[in-house]
Every structure is written in C-alpha cells, then in structure tokens.
Design an enzyme around this catalytic site. Structure first.
Site, PDB file in Angstrom:
ATOM      1  N   LEU A   1      10.876 -20.644  -4.605  1.00 15.55           N
ATOM      2  CA  LEU A   1       9.840 -19.787  -4.018  1.00 15.55           C
ATOM      3  C   LEU A   1       8.528 -19.839  -4.817  1.00 15.55           C
ATOM      4  O   LEU A   1       8.553 -19.743  -6.042  1.00 15.55           O
ATOM      5  CB  LEU A   1      10.370 -18.340  -4.006  1.00 15.55           C
TER       6      LEU A   1
ATOM      7  N   ASP B   1       0.831  -1.213   0.000  1.00 13.08           N
ATOM      8  CA  ASP B   1       0.000   0.000   0.000  1.00 13.08           C
ATOM      9  C   ASP B   1       0.863   1.261   0.000  1.00 13.08           C
ATOM     10  O   ASP B   1       1.999   1.255   0.474  1.00 13.08           O
ATOM     11  CB  ASP B   1      -0.904  -0.023   1.242  1.00 13.08           C
TER      12      ASP B   1
ATOM     13  N   HIS C   1       2.931   3.589  -8.683  1.00  6.55           N
ATOM     14  CA  HIS C   1       2.749   2.169  -8.979  1.00  6.55           C
ATOM     15  C   HIS C   1       3.980   1.619  -9.717  1.00  6.55           C
ATOM     16  O   HIS C   1       4.428   0.506  -9.466  1.00  6.55           O
ATOM     17  CB  HIS C   1       1.493   1.945  -9.820  1.00  6.55           C
TER      18      HIS C   1
HETATM   19  C1  IPE Z   1      -5.439  -2.776  -0.574  1.00  8.73           C
HETATM   20  O1  IPE Z   1      -5.073  -1.452  -0.696  1.00  8.73           O
HETATM   21  C2  IPE Z   1      -5.266  -3.483  -1.865  1.00  8.73           C
HETATM   22  C3  IPE Z   1      -3.902  -3.592  -2.359  1.00  8.73           C
HETATM   23  C4  IPE Z   1      -2.812  -3.241  -1.736  1.00  8.73           C
HETATM   24  C5  IPE Z   1      -3.784  -4.170  -3.648  1.00  8.73           C
HETATM   25  P1  IPE Z   1      -6.161  -0.282  -0.836  1.00  8.73           P
HETATM   26  O2  IPE Z   1      -5.396   0.975  -0.833  1.00  8.73           O
HETATM   27  O3  IPE Z   1      -7.046  -0.548  -1.980  1.00  8.73           O
HETATM   28  O4  IPE Z   1      -6.998  -0.460   0.514  1.00  8.73           O
HETATM   29  P2  IPE Z   1      -7.992   0.541   1.231  1.00  8.73           P
HETATM   30  O5  IPE Z   1      -9.058   0.858   0.238  1.00  8.73           O
HETATM   31  O6  IPE Z   1      -7.221   1.755   1.620  1.00  8.73           O
HETATM   32  O7  IPE Z   1      -8.493  -0.185   2.431  1.00  8.73           O
HETATM   33  C1  IPE Z   2      -1.371   0.283  -3.452  1.00  3.53           C
HETATM   34  O1  IPE Z   2      -1.187   1.648  -3.436  1.00  3.53           O
HETATM   35  C2  IPE Z   2      -1.570  -0.276  -4.836  1.00  3.53           C
HETATM   36  C3  IPE Z   2      -2.949  -0.674  -5.130  1.00  3.53           C
HETATM   37  C4  IPE Z   2      -3.957  -0.666  -4.308  1.00  3.53           C
HETATM   38  C5  IPE Z   2      -3.215  -1.114  -6.479  1.00  3.53           C
HETATM   39  P1  IPE Z   2      -2.415   2.661  -3.449  1.00  3.53           P
HETATM   40  O2  IPE Z   2      -2.717   2.996  -4.852  1.00  3.53           O
HETATM   41  O3  IPE Z   2      -3.534   2.155  -2.635  1.00  3.53           O
HETATM   42  O4  IPE Z   2      -1.747   3.912  -2.733  1.00  3.53           O
HETATM   43  P2  IPE Z   2      -2.455   4.913  -1.722  1.00  3.53           P
HETATM   44  O5  IPE Z   2      -2.994   4.090  -0.584  1.00  3.53           O
HETATM   45  O6  IPE Z   2      -3.535   5.620  -2.472  1.00  3.53           O
HETATM   46  O7  IPE Z   2      -1.348   5.816  -1.285  1.00  3.53           O
HETATM   47 MG    MG Z   3      -4.068   2.372  -0.657  1.00  7.45          MG
END
Ligand code: IPE
Ligand code: IPE
Ligand code: MG
Length: 254
Positions: A136, A25, A42
């Site tokens: 792995l 995240d 990303h």
């Molecule tokens: C969870 O992250 C999903 C992934 C890391 C792929 P999100 O950023 O989507 O989660 P929420 O919405 O903040 O809970």
């Molecule tokens: C995690 O990073 C990747 C995915 C959920 C695909 P986010 O895109 O959720 O990044 P934040 O949480 O908005 O910073």
């Molecule tokens: Mg996120």
C-alpha cells in the site's frame, strides 16, 4: 472470520478501488461533545488512522491518501497547531515498525518545508526507509492545499516553457498531472469525508475530477475498519459513467 473480516472479504470479492482519499474531519467536535479538549479528539483520530490503514492493506488497495493537515489549518490557535504537530511526530515514530513490517510505502504531499523540523525529520526518514516497499502507498497530505499544489505545478511548467525546455504544445493533461505532488499516484476513485460536512476543503482538486464522493455523518474518531469497509461496499454499488450513457457501459460489458 469476525464481522470486519467478513465485510472486507465482501469488498475483495468485487472490484476494489485503487485509490481512496479521506478527509478526516470531526475530531474537534467529537472531543467537545464529550467535554474533552480538542486535542483528545485528534489523539483518538490517530487510532482511526491506524485501523483504517490496516483495513486498506488487508483489502488490497494500491493507494490511500489521508488529509491530515491543510494549508489553511495553520491559522488555527497556536496550541492546537502545536498539539497536532506533536501528534504527527508521535505517529511517525510509533508507526515505523508497522509500516515496515507490512511493506507500506509512506509518502507525503503538501508544503512540507513548512513543517517543524521535529516532524519533517522523522517524516523524511520513514519516507526514505519505506521507499522500496511494494505494498500500500500511504500518502499523508500535510500542510496540503489543492490550490497551492496547482500554483506550484503551474509555476514549474511555466519555468520550463520560459527556459525553452517545454513548448506550449507539450502542455497536456499528462504534463499537468505530472507537475503535481501526486504525479506518481493513480486518480482518486473515492473520496470519503467523515463528520457530516459536504465539501472538499481544498483537497485534491485536480485528482478528484471523476471521483465518487461519500459523506459519512460519523466523526473521524469513531470511523474505524467497519465504517471503512461499509463505505467501500457502498462505492461498489455506484455506476461510474465517465461521460458515457448507462446503455453504452452495459454494451461494453463493464
Ligand atoms: C479539512 O478539514 C482538513 C482536514 C481534514 C485535514 P477542516 O475541518 O479544516 O475543513 P473546513 O475548514 O471545515 O472546511
Ligand atoms: C479534523 O478534525 C482534523 C484536522 C482538520 C486537523 P477537526 O479538527 O476539523 O474537527 P472539527 O471539524 O472541528 O470537529
Ligand atoms: Mg473540521
């Protein structure tokens, strides 16, 4: 030996977790705080995927599961979803050689039929090509949701009961675990979530019943081999009691 290898050898000297899950995240916030488009976060995050996977392999983990795209993430703006899908395709094409050279078995869990063809095809090809690899097991959770997985498993079991192939008494923890997309993976020892949020966001609900949790404030694009090894070292200081008392564990000599 460099500093990372030093940390990794400290991890290897103790009991190594079999299965680590990572909720990757914070890509978006990482980019936004630098005035960059979210997709750049990303992109940078895919370098962390590469680094952490390499580290997991050097340390000798059996399984690493990466939460890359949730069932709920389909509701993000279409251009972000499309950008993430393009990045996934790029990752699958670029990592092919490294995966094969290092004996990694690529696996995927989720509602994979929802993925666009340009992701599904290289994904299926690499899963087939790497199926016999013995190193792995790298599982990508893609279009994945823990509740969606449980619903699909419950349906599969109910269908077997309805057809007479399974009796109610045969429904045990093992049959439930066996009906999930993770049926061939060990339970999750450790869940790491980067970027400060302290929630599961629908990741591996059943499989994390006895996992340890580690929440790191570091955004995923900055979470690299060093942070990974440090997380494992921290995990190794935990006492996993599985319902027993500390005294019982010490008596059993664990
Ligand atoms: C969870 O992250 C999903 C992934 C890391 C792929 P999100 O950023 O989507 O989660 P929420 O919405 O903040 O809970
Ligand atoms: C995690 O990073 C990747 C995915 C959920 C695909 P986010 O895109 O959720 O990044 P934040 O949480 O908005 O910073
Ligand atoms: Mg996120």
């Amino acid at each position: 030996m460099n500093a990372i290898e030093e940390l990794e050898s400290q991890v290897k000297a103790r009991e190594v977790p079999k299965h680590v899950g990572i909720i990757m995240d914070g890509n978006g916030r990482w980019a936004e705080s630098r005035g960059l488009p979210r997709l750049e976060g990303h992109r940078e995050g895919s370098t962390s995927v590469r680094e952490v996977t390499r580290s997991a392999r050097r340390i000798g983990l059996k399984a690493l599961t990466l939460y890359a795209f949730s069932s709920q993430n389909w509701s993000r703006p279409p251009d972000e979803v499309a950008g993430l899908m393009e990045l996934l395709r790029e990752y699958l094409l670029k990592e092919r050689e490294e995966i094969m050279d290092n004996g990694i078995k690529l696996n995927a869990i989720g509602e994979l039929d929802k993925l666009p063809k340009y992701v599904k095809e290289p994904l299926d090809a690499l899963r087939t090509e790497s199926a016999k690899n013995q190193g792995l097991v790298l599982t990508l959770a893609l279009s994945y949701g823990g509740r969606e997985e449980l619903v699909s498993g419950v349906r599969a079991l109910a269908a077997k009961v309805a057809s007479g192939a399974l009796s109610l008494d045969d429904i045990t923890e093992e049959t439930v675990a066996g009906a999930l997309w993770t049926h061939d993976l060990p339970p999750v020892d450790l869940v790491i979530r980067s970027s400060g949020e302290q929630r599961l966001s629908n990741f591996l609900l059943w499989q994390t019943a006895y996992s340890e949790f580690l929440f790191s404030p570091i955004a995923w694009p900055d979470f690299r081999a060093r942070e990974f090894a440090e997380a494992l070292l921290h995990f190794q200081t935990r006492e996993r009691r599985f319902g027993l008392t500390g005294a019982q564990l010490r008596r059993a000599g664990t």
